[in-house]
Enzyme design. Structure first.
Site, PDB file in Angstrom:
ATOM      1  N   PRO A   1       4.031 -13.302   1.616  1.00  0.00           N
ATOM      2  CA  PRO A   1       5.217 -12.515   1.533  1.00  0.00           C
ATOM      3  C   PRO A   1       4.975 -10.871   1.224  1.00  0.00           C
ATOM      4  O   PRO A   1       4.407 -10.701   0.296  1.00  0.00           O
ATOM      5  CB  PRO A   1       5.901 -13.204   0.372  1.00  0.00           C
ATOM      6  CG  PRO A   1       5.060 -14.149  -0.225  1.00  0.00           C
ATOM      7  CD  PRO A   1       3.594 -14.319   0.640  1.00  0.00           C
ATOM      8  N   GLU A   2       6.008 -10.247   2.047  1.00  0.00           N
ATOM      9  CA  GLU A   2       5.910  -8.563   1.633  1.00  0.00           C
ATOM     10  C   GLU A   2       7.370  -8.255   1.067  1.00  0.00           C
ATOM     11  O   GLU A   2       7.999  -9.509   0.501  1.00  0.00           O
ATOM     12  CB  GLU A   2       5.670  -7.963   3.088  1.00  0.00           C
ATOM     13  CG  GLU A   2       4.387  -8.436   3.567  1.00  0.00           C
ATOM     14  CD  GLU A   2       3.975  -7.708   4.899  1.00  0.00           C
ATOM     15  OE1 GLU A   2       4.639  -6.439   5.106  1.00  0.00           O
ATOM     16  OE2 GLU A   2       3.599  -7.982   6.125  1.00  0.00           O
TER      17      GLU A   2
END
Ligand code: ZN
Length: 258
Positions: free
Chosen positions: A2-3
């Site tokens: 996840p960014e």
């Protein structure tokens, strides 16, 4: 992994449910999840009130009345409310009105007291911080510099490729050879990209789901990442994939220039 947009989506779900709540008990089921900390969360967390839920880069920050709790989801970390424990459940927070589970298959994520790791990061990519000036200090390829969390925090492999595509900058360009105008444009376009991705609740490539188990929708709108061999939306040349900074890198060899 996840960014920024995926972590922001989770933070926006956590905030209304966690703000004002009190932790009644904490259980750490796998010690490897707790890093860089000599504080035992099982003793330290009970009784703490959650004042706010914030984000810096890819990190989730619980602001407590007694300090900070920093959560990083790593590759496969997931937070779920009132969910049944699984073999991948690594920690459980009991709250005065619910419970929050931390599941992590590959265990690259972490939970720790304090915010030491945040202090080592560059400005958040969404902050109006003129962070493009920091890019220009580096002689590494611009793709690698965008991925360096000490330079600017929150951008990972997906959004680095997408941002460089939007800015028409070749990922192998030496960062400090960029003109100030191009670097400034890259910063603006990156912020627009991240905000759009948040509107679509992030990108689900492999494991990412939000706190309700829902996938994001922005992967349908990627223009470079994962599109190798497909026509560029601007010029119809096939998108190429190569390895740069040890990461698969997607770009248009025609319209992304050095
Ligand atoms: Zn193109």
């Amino acid at each position: 992994m996840p960014e920024l947009p995926e972590v922001e989506t989770i933070v926006r779900e956590l905030r209304p449910r966690l703000k004002g709540r009190r932790v009644t008990a904490a259980d750490v089921l796998h010690a490897r999840i707790v890093r860089h900390s000599d504080i035992d969360l099982r003793d330290w967390l009970p009784g703490a009130r959650i004042i706010d839920v914030l984000r810096h880069g890819k990190f989730i920050l619980l602001q407590l009345d007694k300090g900070w709790l920093t959560v990083h989801l790593g590759m496969t970390g997931q937070l779920r409310f009132e969910a049944p424990e699984t073999v991948y459940t690594r920690a459980v927070l009991q709250l005065d009105d619910s419970s929050l589970l931390y599941d992590d298959i590959r265990m690259f994520g972490s939970i720790e007291a304090g915010r030491k790791r945040i202090d080592q990061l560059g400005p958040d990519a969404l902050a109006r911080d003129e962070w493009h000036v920091r890019l220009l200090r580096h002689k590494a390829p611009i793709k690698a510099v965008l991925l360096n969390q000490r330079v600017v925090a929150g951008i990972g492999n997906i959004y680095a490729d997408e941002a460089l595509f939007r800015a028409a900058i070749h990922p192998a360009t030496v960062a400090r050879r960029l003109s100030k105008a191009r670097a400034n444009k890259l910063e603006q376009l990156t912020r627009d990209l991240l905000n759009e991705a948040i509107d679509f609740r992030g990108s689900s490539i492999s494991d990412y789901v939000d706190t309700e188990g829902r996938r994001g929708g922005f992967q349908e709108r990627h223009q470079a990442y994962g599109r190798e061999g497909k026509p560029c939306v601007r010029c119809a040349s096939p998108i190429e994939k190569s390895f740069l900074a040890q990461r698969g890198t997607h770009f248009c060899p025609n319209c992304q220039r050095r």
